[in-house]
Design a protein around this motif. Sequence first.
Motif, PDB file in Angstrom:
ATOM      1  N   PRO A  31       0.819  -1.222   0.000  1.00 48.20           N
ATOM      2  CA  PRO A  31       0.000   0.000   0.000  1.00 48.20           C
ATOM      3  C   PRO A  31       0.854   1.275   0.000  1.00 48.20           C
ATOM      4  O   PRO A  31       0.473   2.288  -0.588  1.00 48.20           O
ATOM      5  N   ALA A  32       2.008   1.195   0.646  1.00 50.10           N
ATOM      6  CA  ALA A  32       2.900   2.363   0.654  1.00 50.10           C
ATOM      7  C   ALA A  32       3.402   2.648  -0.751  1.00 50.10           C
ATOM      8  O   ALA A  32       3.501   3.806  -1.180  1.00 50.10           O
ATOM      9  N   PHE A  33       3.671   1.578  -1.494  1.00 48.92           N
ATOM     10  CA  PHE A  33       4.122   1.787  -2.880  1.00 48.92           C
ATOM     11  C   PHE A  33       3.018   2.441  -3.699  1.00 48.92           C
ATOM     12  O   PHE A  33       3.262   3.380  -4.462  1.00 48.92           O
ATOM     13  N   GLU A  34       1.792   1.928  -3.527  1.00 49.13           N
ATOM     14  CA  GLU A  34       0.669   2.486  -4.281  1.00 49.13           C
ATOM     15  C   GLU A  34       0.514   3.977  -3.981  1.00 49.13           C
ATOM     16  O   GLU A  34       0.286   4.782  -4.876  1.00 49.13           O
ATOM     17  N   ARG A  35       0.622   4.316  -2.706  1.00 51.61           N
ATOM     18  CA  ARG A  35       0.485   5.726  -2.319  1.00 51.61           C
ATOM     19  C   ARG A  35       1.621   6.561  -2.913  1.00 51.61           C
ATOM     20  O   ARG A  35       1.397   7.638  -3.456  1.00 51.61           O
ATOM     21  N   PHE A  36       2.830   6.025  -2.804  1.00 53.13           N
ATOM     22  CA  PHE A  36       4.005   6.708  -3.341  1.00 53.13           C
ATOM     23  C   PHE A  36       3.823   6.986  -4.840  1.00 53.13           C
ATOM     24  O   PHE A  36       4.051   8.099  -5.314  1.00 53.13           O
ATOM     25  N   PHE A  37       3.366   5.993  -5.577  1.00 55.89           N
ATOM     26  CA  PHE A  37       3.210   6.161  -7.017  1.00 55.89           C
ATOM     27  C   PHE A  37       2.039   7.094  -7.339  1.00 55.89           C
ATOM     28  O   PHE A  37       2.170   8.028  -8.134  1.00 55.89           O
ATOM     29  N   GLU A  38       0.895   6.829  -6.705  1.00 54.86           N
ATOM     30  CA  GLU A  38      -0.316   7.612  -6.986  1.00 54.86           C
ATOM     31  C   GLU A  38      -0.120   9.094  -6.679  1.00 54.86           C
ATOM     32  O   GLU A  38      -0.591   9.955  -7.401  1.00 54.86           O
ATOM     33  N   GLU A  39       0.562   9.366  -5.589  1.00 54.11           N
ATOM     34  CA  GLU A  39       0.705  10.766  -5.172  1.00 54.11           C
ATOM     35  C   GLU A  39       1.740  11.524  -5.997  1.00 54.11           C
ATOM     36  O   GLU A  39       1.715  12.755  -6.033  1.00 54.11           O
ATOM     37  N   ASN A  40       2.639  10.797  -6.640  1.00 57.31           N
ATOM     38  CA  ASN A  40       3.757  11.518  -7.252  1.00 57.31           C
ATOM     39  C   ASN A  40       3.876  11.416  -8.764  1.00 57.31           C
ATOM     40  O   ASN A  40       4.448  12.319  -9.385  1.00 57.31           O
ATOM     41  N   PHE A  41       3.395  10.327  -9.357  1.00 57.87           N
ATOM     42  CA  PHE A  41       3.656  10.156 -10.792  1.00 57.87           C
ATOM     43  C   PHE A  41       3.054  11.289 -11.636  1.00 57.87           C
ATOM     44  O   PHE A  41       3.741  11.919 -12.434  1.00 57.87           O
ATOM     45  N   ALA A  42       1.759  11.545 -11.439  1.00 57.64           N
ATOM     46  CA  ALA A  42       1.105  12.575 -12.261  1.00 57.64           C
ATOM     47  C   ALA A  42       1.701  13.954 -11.979  1.00 57.64           C
ATOM     48  O   ALA A  42       1.854  14.776 -12.895  1.00 57.64           O
ATOM     49  N   ARG A  43       2.075  14.209 -10.726  1.00 56.38           N
ATOM     50  CA  ARG A  43       2.653  15.521 -10.393  1.00 56.38           C
ATOM     51  C   ARG A  43       4.030  15.686 -11.056  1.00 56.38           C
ATOM     52  O   ARG A  43       4.365  16.752 -11.574  1.00 56.38           O
ATOM     53  N   LEU A  44       4.815  14.600 -11.040  1.00 49.80           N
ATOM     54  CA  LEU A  44       6.130  14.680 -11.696  1.00 49.80           C
ATOM     55  C   LEU A  44       5.971  14.801 -13.212  1.00 49.80           C
ATOM     56  O   LEU A  44       6.752  15.491 -13.876  1.00 49.80           O
ATOM     57  N   TYR A  45       4.971  14.121 -13.730  1.00 43.22           N
ATOM     58  CA  TYR A  45       4.677  14.214 -15.164  1.00 43.22           C
ATOM     59  C   TYR A  45       4.446  15.678 -15.540  1.00 43.22           C
ATOM     60  O   TYR A  45       5.010  16.191 -16.512  1.00 43.22           O
ATOM     61  N   ARG A  46       3.647  16.370 -14.735  1.00 44.00           N
ATOM     62  CA  ARG A  46       3.361  17.786 -15.037  1.00 44.00           C
ATOM     63  C   ARG A  46       4.603  18.651 -14.819  1.00 44.00           C
ATOM     64  O   ARG A  46       4.845  19.592 -15.565  1.00 44.00           O
ATOM     65  N   PHE A  47       5.368  18.305 -13.787  1.00 38.39           N
ATOM     66  CA  PHE A  47       6.604  19.043 -13.513  1.00 38.39           C
ATOM     67  C   PHE A  47       7.528  18.949 -14.737  1.00 38.39           C
ATOM     68  O   PHE A  47       8.136  19.937 -15.157  1.00 38.39           O
ATOM     69  N   ALA A  48       7.609  17.738 -15.306  1.00 37.31           N
ATOM     70  CA  ALA A  48       8.479  17.539 -16.467  1.00 37.31           C
ATOM     71  C   ALA A  48       7.859  18.128 -17.734  1.00 37.31           C
ATOM     72  O   ALA A  48       8.562  18.695 -18.573  1.00 37.31           O
ATOM     73  N   THR A  70       9.476  17.532  -3.061  1.00 32.73           N
ATOM     74  CA  THR A  70      10.576  18.457  -3.381  1.00 32.73           C
ATOM     75  C   THR A  70      11.831  17.669  -3.745  1.00 32.73           C
ATOM     76  O   THR A  70      12.552  17.996  -4.690  1.00 32.73           O
ATOM     77  N   TRP A  71      12.091  16.616  -2.977  1.00 36.08           N
ATOM     78  CA  TRP A  71      13.235  15.738  -3.238  1.00 36.08           C
ATOM     79  C   TRP A  71      13.090  15.093  -4.622  1.00 36.08           C
ATOM     80  O   TRP A  71      14.029  15.039  -5.406  1.00 36.08           O
ATOM     81  N   LEU A  72      11.879  14.646  -4.924  1.00 35.70           N
ATOM     82  CA  LEU A  72      11.624  14.021  -6.226  1.00 35.70           C
ATOM     83  C   LEU A  72      11.789  15.035  -7.366  1.00 35.70           C
ATOM     84  O   LEU A  72      12.301  14.708  -8.435  1.00 35.70           O
ATOM     85  N   CYS A  73      11.349  16.256  -7.115  1.00 36.88           N
ATOM     86  CA  CYS A  73      11.492  17.303  -8.145  1.00 36.88           C
ATOM     87  C   CYS A  73      12.963  17.576  -8.459  1.00 36.88           C
ATOM     88  O   CYS A  73      13.322  17.845  -9.607  1.00 36.88           O
ATOM     89  N   ALA A  74      13.796  17.506  -7.428  1.00 37.56           N
ATOM     90  CA  ALA A  74      15.233  17.728  -7.653  1.00 37.56           C
ATOM     91  C   ALA A  74      15.786  16.634  -8.565  1.00 37.56           C
ATOM     92  O   ALA A  74      16.562  16.906  -9.500  1.00 37.56           O
ATOM     93  N   ILE A  75      15.361  15.404  -8.322  1.00 37.56           N
ATOM     94  CA  ILE A  75      15.796  14.303  -9.188  1.00 37.56           C
ATOM     95  C   ILE A  75      15.239  14.503 -10.593  1.00 37.56           C
ATOM     96  O   ILE A  75      15.936  14.356 -11.596  1.00 37.56           O
ATOM     97  N   CYS A  76      13.969  14.894 -10.647  1.00 35.00           N
ATOM     98  CA  CYS A  76      13.296  15.088 -11.935  1.00 35.00           C
ATOM     99  C   CYS A  76      13.978  16.187 -12.759  1.00 35.00           C
ATOM    100  O   CYS A  76      14.108  16.066 -13.978  1.00 35.00           O
ATOM    101  N   ARG A  77      14.421  17.225 -12.061  1.00 38.32           N
ATOM    102  CA  ARG A  77      15.096  18.329 -12.755  1.00 38.32           C
ATOM    103  C   ARG A  77      16.368  17.803 -13.435  1.00 38.32           C
ATOM    104  O   ARG A  77      16.644  18.106 -14.583  1.00 38.32           O
ATOM    105  N   ASN A  78      17.119  16.984 -12.708  1.00 37.58           N
ATOM    106  CA  ASN A  78      18.343  16.406 -13.285  1.00 37.58           C
ATOM    107  C   ASN A  78      18.026  15.472 -14.447  1.00 37.58           C
ATOM    108  O   ASN A  78      18.699  15.496 -15.483  1.00 37.58           O
TER     109      ASN A  78
END
Lengths: 206, 331
Positions: A20-37, A74-82
């Motif tokens: 369930p933690a993985f599901e939450r991690f993916f659900e909460e971040n994938f679409a947001r990182l997609y938009r960030f990118a 924020t940590w994920l965005c830093a990775i995404c930026r790179n």
Amino acid sequence: MAVYLDDKKLIKQLLAGDEPAFERFFEENFARLYRFALVRLSDDPDAAREVAQITLTRAVRKLRTYRAESALFTWLCAICRNETSDWLAKQGRYREHIVLVEDYPEVQAAVDSLQLPEQMSPEHHYRRVELLRLIQVTLDKLPPRYGDVLEWKYIEGHSIKEISGKLDIGDEATQSLLARAKRAFSDVYSTLSNGLDQQLNELAKS
Amino acid sequence: MSNVDESLEQLLSKASPRPVPDDVATAVAREAVRAEWQAVTGKHRTKKNMVGFAVAATILVAVFSLFNQFRVPDTAMVQVASIQKSFGPIFIVGEQSVLTRADNLEVIHAGQTIVTGEESGIAFAWAEGGSLRFDANTTVEFRDDDSVYLHSGRVYFDSTPSELISGIDVADIGSFKIETKYGVVSHVGTQFMTQLESDELRVSVREGRVAVVGTYYPGTALRGQQLKFSGRQRPVVLDILEYGDAWDWIGRTSPTIDVDGRSAHEFLDWIGRELGRNIEYSDETMEQLARKAILKGRVVDEPAIALRQRMATAAFEWRYEEGTIYVSISE
């Protein structure tokens, strides 16, 4: 130094192999990182999808290095930026100039600017477009549930009952969540739109 | 309601919903990240040669009796293809963008999306006629009875495959289009391969002619040519071989054929078509012999292997010479 306890707990659960933690991690971040990118990759959806996926893949390899000194996103965005830079370099594209905004104006000022007459100067037009974009950016900067409820209620026009159904919580809890989300939105949006004004002022002076 | 609240709601109402990645992209990404996570946590050890998402999805057991879970339009259960051969992990995109393992899937309906994992492949009999193949790491949505949407990976289509491949109507071939983000690929009686990577579309033609109505520019390619689209640039036409490494995966997806009572000549025709090579006989007598030699059984191996095995028992010799297979009598 602030410690993001909820994010720290999530990482701990992820490292323990909690599904369930993985599901939450993916659900909460994938679409947001997609938009960030997406906005950094000239609105290329395939590239944004690829970069968001690579970002999360890299992130899970580095989970143990996350120290919860910044928000997980924020940590994920830093990775995404790179990863975005690497992707652009790999594709031989020039990195585009990305407008970053910080600081605080009043929400009402933003609303006023959105109600400008049709005959507007290029500066006003730019400001209007950017302010609208900042709404989406702000929604992504909020805790995931905050962004979702605001979007459902005020952008997509869902009723409280419908939102309660989506979240599987009571109507009162939804009202309370909306109130908290609005306050958080106001703070973040003020910060971002004020930054935009500062940037425009500097451009006007130069 | 306070003024601030009211202003905030007005502000939000001006915005558009945030863009979201499509379901297929989300499903593929979810399984790729999950596989990496499982490898990191040691929850499920991966084999070195297996790509992440494929391995991850192996833990998702397909429950085909629950057919309704698959994304099939309620209104039109149009069967567009049937699976003739598959190997390696195969997935179908289900509800909530979750990939479900679907190794035993037999028929495909319009609206379904199929994803192949590492070291996978599928051969389909296209309902409107033709043999459709997917290479590993390919994602394709079956749009309707004359088109598919290639999200990523590599597909091959042969509009008039050998009659030895059962279950394909070669008499009444309908149209077939491959849609991509770069444009629509359509053909005129042909064998062609379409490959889509993140920033490039390549259409390689073995036979006939292929036309691409591109998003920015149109293009056509003939036998022995490859049409390459990259970004918004004009397409480039390259000369290519119709056989060799780039095409090898197609042989691996060749469906089992029944050669019982069929001639060696028919078998060699099938070999030539699958390998993209011409068949030439040493002389007319040799060709007549091939027509009279009758084979037995079924061929389950890929064409290159089947050629070695069958020719050894038929007292025929053969050799590759560039794009041709020369056949003669064993001395």
